[in-house]
Scaffold this active site. Structure first.
Site, mmCIF file in Angstrom:
data_model
loop_
_atom_site.group_PDB
_atom_site.id
_atom_site.type_symbol
_atom_site.label_atom_id
_atom_site.label_comp_id
_atom_site.label_asym_id
_atom_site.label_seq_id
_atom_site.Cartn_x
_atom_site.Cartn_y
_atom_site.Cartn_z
ATOM 1 N N GLY A 14 1.629 2.008 -8.241
ATOM 2 C CA GLY A 14 1.946 1.264 -9.553
ATOM 3 C C GLY A 14 0.998 1.323 -10.616
ATOM 4 O O GLY A 14 1.243 0.603 -11.761
ATOM 5 N N GLU A 46 -5.974 -4.916 -8.472
ATOM 6 C CA GLU A 46 -5.544 -5.120 -6.801
ATOM 7 C C GLU A 46 -7.152 -5.099 -6.075
ATOM 8 O O GLU A 46 -7.238 -5.899 -5.261
ATOM 9 C CB GLU A 46 -4.724 -4.184 -6.398
ATOM 10 C CG GLU A 46 -3.310 -4.324 -6.874
ATOM 11 C CD GLU A 46 -2.273 -3.094 -6.409
ATOM 12 O OE1 GLU A 46 -1.138 -3.340 -6.340
ATOM 13 O OE2 GLU A 46 -2.957 -1.928 -6.208
ATOM 14 N N ALA A 67 0.904 -1.314 0.079
ATOM 15 C CA ALA A 67 0.075 0.109 -0.105
ATOM 16 C C ALA A 67 0.740 1.442 -0.013
ATOM 17 O O ALA A 67 2.112 1.152 0.352
ATOM 18 C CB ALA A 67 -0.927 0.036 1.130
#
Ligand code: A5P
Length: 224
Positions: free
Chosen positions: A96, A102, A82
């Protein structure tokens, strides 16, 4: 030991034989992936799904058996990094650019274990610009709607081109500091047509946060 490595390797212990494991993206999740690969060499038997093309490539190189989402009945646990964690366990993710995949993986996992170094712990979310994935169609209009809610916004670039996600979308990085109500901001942003996903992961998704400390130790908070 590197604090990211310490946190990630400790959380890799949650993985047990027979599990389907969601593999996160980024420099901290990287250490968890490596630890899981090591455990596979010592006999651990698992299957995995990846939260990005980058992670899938790393996992395949390490001989972690990656399966297709159509073959997954349930994801037993996911381990991911995170960008910020607040005291209640709310997160900003997506530094990213992998936030959509995710979040799909985290929200479909029985347990979601977050691994961070101590620098990610904050009192209020938002110093780290909030990543928001938006569709390319009429992105200027979507950006305008987001911009009306933020202190400042920018579209993420890769050199002089737009950064493109694994899903073919764009990322808006928004300054919303201080984010007083992460869940409400997430809902408000997601109600804008053209927004695909936000990098706010509320604490309702989070099972545990393992924090790697400067001295190589770890602190873990269980939220469920
Ligand atoms: C990837 O899109 C992100 O959500 C990462 O999980 C997050 O940016 C943390 O990355 P690091 O572990 O590299 O700091």
């Amino acid at each position: 030991m590197n604090p990211k490595k310490a946190a990630a390797e400790s959380a890799a212990d949650f993985v047990q034989n027979g599990m389907v494991v969601g593999l996160g993206t980024g420099s901290t999740a990287f250490f968890a992936i490596h630890k899981i690969a090591e455990r596979i060499l010592s006999g651990l038997k698992i299957h995995a799904v990846a939260t990005s093309v980058q992670t899938e490539n790393i996992a395949r190189e390490l001989n972690i058996p990656i399966i297709s989402f159509s073959d997954v009945a349930v994801i037993d646990l996911a381990i991911d990094g995170a960008d910020e964690v607040d005291p209640a366990g709310n997160l900003i993710k997506g530094g990213g650019g992998a936030l959509l995949r995710e979040k799909v993986v985290a929200s479909n996992s029985r347990a979601f274990h977050v691994v961070v170094d101590h620098t990610k712990m904050v009192q209020s979310l938002g110093r780290f610009p909030l990543p928001i994935e938006i569709f390319p169609f009429a992105y200027e209009l979507t950006l305008k709607r987001i911009s009306a809610m933020a202190n400042k916004v920018s579209i993420r670039k890769n050199g002089d081109k737009f950064f493109i996600t694994d899903n073919g979308n764009l990322i808006v990085d928004g300054d919303f500091y201080p984010i007083a109500e992460p869940a409400a901001l997430n809902v408000a942003l997601k109600s804008i047509p053209g927004v695909a996903e936000t990098g706010i992961f509320t604490s309702a998704l989070v099972t545990s946060v393992t924090v790697g400390l400067e001295d190589g130790g770890t602190n873990r908070t269980m939220y469920k």
